[in-house]
Scaffold this motif. Structure first.
Motif, PDB file in Angstrom:
ATOM      1  N   LEU A 189       8.934   7.492  19.559  1.00  0.00           N
ATOM      2  CA  LEU A 189       7.651   8.139  19.876  1.00  0.00           C
ATOM      3  C   LEU A 189       7.524   9.423  19.049  1.00  0.00           C
ATOM      4  O   LEU A 189       6.501   9.687  18.420  1.00  0.00           O
ATOM      5  N   GLU A 190       8.599  10.204  19.031  1.00  0.00           N
ATOM      6  CA  GLU A 190       8.554  11.473  18.312  1.00  0.00           C
ATOM      7  C   GLU A 190       8.653  11.282  16.796  1.00  0.00           C
ATOM      8  O   GLU A 190       8.197  12.124  16.030  1.00  0.00           O
ATOM      9  N   ALA A 191       9.200  10.144  16.371  1.00  0.00           N
ATOM     10  CA  ALA A 191       9.163   9.809  14.938  1.00  0.00           C
ATOM     11  C   ALA A 191       7.707   9.620  14.529  1.00  0.00           C
ATOM     12  O   ALA A 191       7.263  10.126  13.491  1.00  0.00           O
ATOM     13  N   ILE A 192       6.950   8.911  15.375  1.00  0.00           N
ATOM     14  CA  ILE A 192       5.532   8.693  15.070  1.00  0.00           C
ATOM     15  C   ILE A 192       4.770  10.017  15.106  1.00  0.00           C
ATOM     16  O   ILE A 192       3.966  10.311  14.219  1.00  0.00           O
ATOM     17  N   PHE A 193       5.074  10.860  16.085  1.00  0.00           N
ATOM     18  CA  PHE A 193       4.412  12.172  16.148  1.00  0.00           C
ATOM     19  C   PHE A 193       4.766  13.007  14.901  1.00  0.00           C
ATOM     20  O   PHE A 193       3.919  13.707  14.354  1.00  0.00           O
ATOM     21  N   SER A 194       6.015  12.926  14.469  1.00  0.00           N
ATOM     22  CA  SER A 194       6.437  13.676  13.278  1.00  0.00           C
ATOM     23  C   SER A 194       5.671  13.196  12.053  1.00  0.00           C
ATOM     24  O   SER A 194       5.240  13.985  11.208  1.00  0.00           O
ATOM     25  N   ILE A 195       5.507  11.864  11.950  1.00  0.00           N
ATOM     26  CA  ILE A 195       4.799  11.300  10.799  1.00  0.00           C
ATOM     27  C   ILE A 195       3.309  11.666  10.862  1.00  0.00           C
ATOM     28  O   ILE A 195       2.691  11.972   9.838  1.00  0.00           O
ATOM     29  N   LEU A 196       2.764  11.675  12.083  1.00  0.00           N
ATOM     30  CA  LEU A 196       1.364  12.109  12.227  1.00  0.00           C
ATOM     31  C   LEU A 196       1.219  13.575  11.794  1.00  0.00           C
ATOM     32  O   LEU A 196       0.236  13.955  11.171  1.00  0.00           O
ATOM     33  N   SER A 197       2.215  14.378  12.125  1.00  0.00           N
ATOM     34  CA  SER A 197       2.205  15.782  11.690  1.00  0.00           C
ATOM     35  C   SER A 197       2.123  15.872  10.173  1.00  0.00           C
ATOM     36  O   SER A 197       1.350  16.662   9.628  1.00  0.00           O
ATOM     37  N   ILE A 198       2.940  15.024   9.519  1.00  0.00           N
ATOM     38  CA  ILE A 198       2.967  15.040   8.053  1.00  0.00           C
ATOM     39  C   ILE A 198       1.622  14.579   7.484  1.00  0.00           C
ATOM     40  O   ILE A 198       1.039  15.234   6.612  1.00  0.00           O
ATOM     41  N   SER A 199       1.104  13.460   8.026  1.00  0.00           N
ATOM     42  CA  SER A 199      -0.108  12.918   7.415  1.00  0.00           C
ATOM     43  C   SER A 199      -1.351  13.738   7.764  1.00  0.00           C
ATOM     44  O   SER A 199      -2.310  13.763   7.003  1.00  0.00           O
ATOM     45  N   ASN A 202       0.850  -1.185   0.000  1.00  0.00           N
ATOM     46  CA  ASN A 202       0.000   0.000   0.000  1.00  0.00           C
ATOM     47  C   ASN A 202       0.885   1.235   0.000  1.00  0.00           C
ATOM     48  O   ASN A 202       2.090   1.136   0.200  1.00  0.00           O
ATOM     49  N   LYS A 203       0.279   2.367  -0.205  1.00  0.00           N
ATOM     50  CA  LYS A 203       1.054   3.607  -0.206  1.00  0.00           C
ATOM     51  C   LYS A 203       1.678   3.811   1.170  1.00  0.00           C
ATOM     52  O   LYS A 203       0.994   3.728   2.189  1.00  0.00           O
ATOM     53  N   PRO A 204       2.988   4.035   1.214  1.00  0.00           N
ATOM     54  CA  PRO A 204       3.642   4.261   2.519  1.00  0.00           C
ATOM     55  C   PRO A 204       3.040   5.448   3.257  1.00  0.00           C
ATOM     56  O   PRO A 204       2.572   6.402   2.632  1.00  0.00           O
ATOM     57  N   ILE A 205       3.056   5.373   4.586  1.00  0.00           N
ATOM     58  CA  ILE A 205       2.540   6.465   5.403  1.00  0.00           C
ATOM     59  C   ILE A 205       3.460   7.681   5.273  1.00  0.00           C
ATOM     60  O   ILE A 205       3.030   8.824   5.283  1.00  0.00           O
ATOM     61  N   ALA A 206       4.755   7.387   5.197  1.00  0.00           N
ATOM     62  CA  ALA A 206       5.759   8.440   5.031  1.00  0.00           C
ATOM     63  C   ALA A 206       7.062   7.751   4.651  1.00  0.00           C
ATOM     64  O   ALA A 206       7.118   6.518   4.566  1.00  0.00           O
ATOM     65  N   ARG A 207       8.094   8.547   4.432  1.00  0.00           N
ATOM     66  CA  ARG A 207       9.402   7.969   4.137  1.00  0.00           C
ATOM     67  C   ARG A 207      10.461   8.554   5.060  1.00  0.00           C
ATOM     68  O   ARG A 207      10.379   9.721   5.436  1.00  0.00           O
ATOM     69  N   ILE A 208      11.427   7.716   5.407  1.00  0.00           N
ATOM     70  CA  ILE A 208      12.586   8.212   6.149  1.00  0.00           C
ATOM     71  C   ILE A 208      13.589   8.623   5.085  1.00  0.00           C
ATOM     72  O   ILE A 208      14.143   7.772   4.397  1.00  0.00           O
ATOM     73  N   SER A 209      13.775   9.935   4.952  1.00  0.00           N
ATOM     74  CA  SER A 209      14.618  10.364   3.836  1.00  0.00           C
ATOM     75  C   SER A 209      16.033  10.726   4.281  1.00  0.00           C
ATOM     76  O   SER A 209      16.939  10.787   3.468  1.00  0.00           O
ATOM     77  N   PHE A 211       1.862  19.949  16.054  1.00  0.00           N
ATOM     78  CA  PHE A 211       1.363  19.818  17.417  1.00  0.00           C
ATOM     79  C   PHE A 211       2.125  20.799  18.305  1.00  0.00           C
ATOM     80  O   PHE A 211       3.348  20.907  18.210  1.00  0.00           O
ATOM     81  N   PRO A 212       1.406  21.494  19.165  1.00  0.00           N
ATOM     82  CA  PRO A 212       2.027  22.605  19.883  1.00  0.00           C
ATOM     83  C   PRO A 212       2.941  22.189  21.023  1.00  0.00           C
ATOM     84  O   PRO A 212       2.857  21.089  21.566  1.00  0.00           O
ATOM     85  N   ASN A 213       3.815  23.113  21.360  1.00  0.00           N
ATOM     86  CA  ASN A 213       4.716  23.017  22.490  1.00  0.00           C
ATOM     87  C   ASN A 213       3.926  23.530  23.695  1.00  0.00           C
ATOM     88  O   ASN A 213       3.744  24.738  23.861  1.00  0.00           O
ATOM     89  N   LEU A 214       3.401  22.626  24.506  1.00  0.00           N
ATOM     90  CA  LEU A 214       2.548  23.042  25.628  1.00  0.00           C
ATOM     91  C   LEU A 214       3.355  23.802  26.684  1.00  0.00           C
ATOM     92  O   LEU A 214       4.573  23.674  26.743  1.00  0.00           O
ATOM     93  N   ASN A 215       2.653  24.547  27.516  1.00  0.00           N
ATOM     94  CA  ASN A 215       3.211  25.254  28.682  1.00  0.00           C
ATOM     95  C   ASN A 215       4.222  26.340  28.328  1.00  0.00           C
ATOM     96  O   ASN A 215       4.971  26.791  29.174  1.00  0.00           O
ATOM     97  N   PHE A 216       4.251  26.744  27.072  1.00  0.00           N
ATOM     98  CA  PHE A 216       5.210  27.790  26.693  1.00  0.00           C
ATOM     99  C   PHE A 216       4.612  29.166  26.934  1.00  0.00           C
ATOM    100  O   PHE A 216       3.461  29.412  26.588  1.00  0.00           O
ATOM    101  N   ALA A 217       5.414  30.074  27.542  1.00  0.00           N
ATOM    102  CA  ALA A 217       4.916  31.436  27.766  1.00  0.00           C
ATOM    103  C   ALA A 217       5.869  32.492  27.222  1.00  0.00           C
ATOM    104  O   ALA A 217       5.451  33.441  26.573  1.00  0.00           O
TER     105      ALA A 217
END
Lengths: 89, 393, 351
Positions: B330-340, B235-242, B345-351
């Motif tokens: 974990l952050e690889a998955i978050f990065s891929i979710l960002s792409i798809s 199937n079409k890849p979710i993303a690629r590690i380039s 996704f925001p940086n919480l608690n930042f002021a």
């Protein structure tokens, strides 16, 4: 003013040698006014954390901010003065 | 390079037990930081990213016998790989599927629990070998009958980022056609007390990249990705590690250098392999732990590398805590979710921006068409790894 | 594909290096053996040395010596294998934490407890920013390090790599292995370990470092391949080896000597014995764990030994498992497993 040859100075040097594994260094090789970090004795940031533990364990002084250590740990003299003033045991 | 195809993902973290729950929490700015309930520790005031299943519950979900020797990292790892299998829609992993897992402390939770009880004929003796990271990986592999290349990487906080890097290289050079890569680490007294002794744990929810940040929160997670050679991809890849790069800061055992040399070199190598210009990086999922030292050093590295045009960036550590060996995957998955999902996704608690740089991370969720995302993982021992994930186009 | 050669080697084990030639064996009868001490002070500054555990000292000492021999100052890759990592510092921190019930803890041992401390400290000493990796997969830790280095050099991406395997023992944690059947319960002379009919083995510390390069100049050997497998049924062992050798159009008859990982554990030595009695019956068979003990990275001693054998073209009798004479060996095979798991094959050619 505490005497530079006070028991506290000697005690401090001995505990520093033990706590920081400075096994090749003798008590009299550490000068009271010599910088402990950098060019003097050559301690680093890991040692600074160990010295914080030493202050709390031996003298009941709690340093919450590691940044505070910079001035206190300047030399044996500054450490001894700080301990004299703040010790709880 | 075209990049190695990512065809599946599985994850469990304090913000969700499934991929969809993780996505939902990320999209709704819902943090998983709480106080320890499962981890038995005296430091109950230290916030953590804890997964609210105890070991017995995890063991039952996985149908393991009572006499099993799965430590918590192995249980979480098995859970996440099972999620991966489910998300792929497969019954079982094909033969010759490799498994490369990263973990920093492996099964030390069992050692700290049983240390005083190990003795001749103790029923806990089955956990003696379990302390060592490779045992964690073996247990997960055996659950799924994986028997090709099975190995473990232990480079502290960059462990699973390196597992992804090595897996991608194995496919690139034809050593493997299909490999599960990722990592697992659980909360332990060992790491909580260790980071506490370094005085870098915050007693509040962490604030990565904030001027008033005062330390990190530990977390636990397991995250795995399926990488496949192009001739196997159905199937079409979710993303690629380039792109991927690994370098050592060679500065200090724990602290990062002021100019972030290791991170700089890792990003440089990754971009070179990807054959991308700096301006093509649309977003950085930063390591951003929330400690004074890491965030400054990483910012300096990003500033030196990207110059005037710094890509949008955020750290997701305020959602999950720093999950150590699992953080890279974990952050690889978050990065891929960002792409798809086309979302940052925001940086919480930042002021407030750090005085030294004046940079502000993305702090509210933001729509963006992301083609190339850079993810950094930096760790003890100077280990720095950068990965680039790209849209499959 | 670029070829991969072994150019520099260094060893620390329970035996002197010269045992390969002179057969003067250090005798042991306990099940937990320390590595011989080296003059670490001669090459490591005292301020660095003061905090280093044995694993870090041994790893750094062997690395510096292997690099020196290969005439390389800064390697392009630092890749290590260690199954148990920095056990001594891990134990120190654990004991401190448990005894104080999570009280005030000194951080140094925690800082140095991670498995990548060895590779990290080598990088720090050399000021080397290069690729740095640590594998920790039981008895396949060192093998994965070799595999990684072979991919790096084979693909042409790098010209060299510093590759090593290191294990240290700790007082309490290593002692636990008495309880789960890993260690022998009776005292046994290491010289007769391989005849043992009981379970368990003897564990020892060791460190080995190698410089792999793409250049054959004065190399000890050429590394042809390495393969790892988590599980292998005894009945599938022969066919796995045949398949592995066949990739290089070799058969078991081409192998000039085979290095076996027999460790005296009667439960698992049958893997080696099956090969000794079948496909390698006519091949010079060599063993080493009765001399240097078992540990998760001890196959690095086997690679060091193979390098020495190719160079010396001889081997002391104490290593031999059979009477077949070695005659100008062209190829060598190393086979290892621990507790019937994490099997590996390493294939070498005389350079």
């Amino acid at each position: 003013m505490i005497s530079p040859m006070s028991d506290l100075h000697i005690e401090l040097k001995a505990s520093i040698i033990e706590q920081l594994n400075l096994e090749d260094i003798n008590l009299d090789e550490i000068e009271n006014d010599e910088p402990l970090f950098g060019d003097g004795l050559g301690l680093d940031s890991i040692d600074a954390l160990e010295l914080i533990v030493l202050l709390e364990k031996d003298y009941g002084i709690k340093l919450n901010d590691p940044q505070q250590g910079k001035e206190i740990f300047n030399s044996i003299n500054t450490m001894a003065a700080f301990i004299e003033k703040n010790r709880t045991k | 390079m075209k990049g190695i195809a990512v065809t599946g993902m599985g994850v469990i973290s304090s913000i969700g037990h499934h991929l969809s729950e993780n996505l939902e929490a990320l999209s709704s700015s819902k943090s998983g930081i709480s106080f320890p309930e499962i981890l038995q520790t005296t430091h109950t005031h230290l916030p953590v990213g804890e997964i609210k299943f105890n070991n017995t519950e995890l063991s039952e979900i996985l149908n393991l016998p009572k006499t099993q020797a799965y430590t918590r990292a192995a249980l979480l790892g098995t859970f996440a790989v099972k999620e991966l299998l489910k998300n792929l829609g497969w019954e079982k992993f094909p033969e010759e599927t490799g498994f490369i897992s990263g973990t920093s402390v492996g099964g030390i939770d069992a050692t700290e629990k049983h240390f005083k009880q190990y003795a001749a004929n103790s029923e806990n003796n089955r956990f003696i070998q379990a302390q060592h990271p490779g045992f964690t990986t073996e247990k997960i592999a055996e659950y799924f009958e994986l028997n090709s290349v099975v190995t473990n990487i232990s480079t502290a906080c960059s462990s699973s980022a390196n597992a992804i890097l090595v897996g991608a290289r194995m496919i690139q050079c034809g050593r493997l056609k299909r490999v599960i890569v990722g990592g697992t680490d659980c909360l332990t007294k060992f790491t909580l007390n260790g980071f506490n002794s370094l005085k870098i744990l915050s007693s509040n929810p962490c604030k990565p990249f904030d001027d008033r940040r005062d330390g990190l929160n530990l977390g636990e997670a397991a995250a795995y990705l399926m990488l496949e050679a192009d001739d196997l991809v159905q199937n079409k890849p979710i993303a690629r590690i380039s792109g991927f790069g690994n370098a050592n800061d060679a500065f200090h055992q724990t602290a990062s250098s002021q100019n972030g040399e290791g991170a700089f070199l890792a990003m440089e190598k990754a971009l070179k392999i990807a054959g991308l210009e700096k301006s093509q990086i649309d977003y950085i999922n930063a390591h951003g732990t929330g400690t004074l030292n890491n965030d400054l050093s990483e910012s300096m590295a990003i500033q030196r590398f990207f110059g005037e045009d710094i890509p949008l960036f955020s750290s997701t550590k305020a959602y999950t805590g720093h999950t150590l060996g699992a953080a890279g995957a974990l952050e690889a998955i978050f990065s891929i979710l960002s792409i798809s999902e086309n979302k940052i996704f925001p940086n919480l608690n930042f002021a407030e921006a750090m005085q030294e740089t004046g940079y502000s991370p993305v702090s509210i969720i933001r729509k963006a068409n992301l083609r190339h995302v850079l993810s950094n993982s930096l760790g003890f021992g100077g280990n720095c790894t950068s990965l680039i994930f790209s849209k499959d186009e | 594909m670029n070829r991969v050669f072994i150019n520099g080697i260094a060893s620390i084990s329970a035996q002197e290096d010269a045992v390969v030639e002179n057969g003067n064996v250090a005798l042991y009868s306990e099940n937990n053996i320390a590595a011989l001490d080296k003059n670490y002070k001669s090459i490591i500054a005292p301020m660095m040395l003061r905090r280093m555990s044995k694993a870090v000292k041994m790893g750094l000492w062997t690395s510096l010596n292997a690099l020196k021999e290969a005439k390389i100052e800064i390697p392009q890759n630092i890749i290590f294998g260690t199954g148990k990592g920095c056990l001594q510092d891990t134990e120190k921190f654990l004991v401190q934490m448990l005894d104080s019930r999570e009280g005030l803890l000194s951080p140094t041992s925690f800082i140095q407890s991670t498995h990548n401390t060895i590779g990290g400290q080598i990088a720090l000493h050399l000021k080397c920013n290069a690729y740095n990796m640590t594998y920790s997969q039981n008895s396949n830790s060192f093998e994965t390090a070799i595999l990684d280095a072979m991919m790096k050099i084979g693909s042409g991406e790098s010209e060299n790599a510093l590759v090593g395997g290191v294990e240290e023992n700790a007082d309490i944690i290593t002692d636990f292995e008495n309880f789960d059947g890993q260690l022998k319960q009776e005292k046994i002379s290491n010289l007769v370990l391989l005849n043992s009919t009981t379970s368990g083995t003897i564990i020892a510390e060791s460190a080995h470092a190698f410089v792999f390069t793409s250049k054959p100049n004065k190399a000890y050997a050429e590394l042809l391949d390495v393969e790892i497998r988590l599980n292998c049924e005894l009945e599938n062992l022969n066919s796995w080896i045949f398949q592995f050798l066949d990739t290089y159009k070799l058969t078991s008859k081409d192998i000039g000597f085979v290095i076996m990982g027999n460790n005296g554990d009667a439960r698992y030595d049958n893997y080696y014995k099956a090969l000794q009695d079948s496909i390698f019956k006519e091949t010079p068979q060599i063993a080493y764990k009765h001399l240097v003990g078992e540990n998760n990275s001890i196959s690095s001693y086997a690679l060091w030994l193979a390098s020495q054998i190719f160079k010396l073209n001889k081997i002391s009798e104490v290593f031999k498992l059979n009477d077949i004479d070695m005659v100008n060996p062209k190829y060598a095979l190393i086979y290892n497993q621990y507790l019937g798991k994490n099997h590996s094959l390493i294939l070498l050619e005389n350079a």
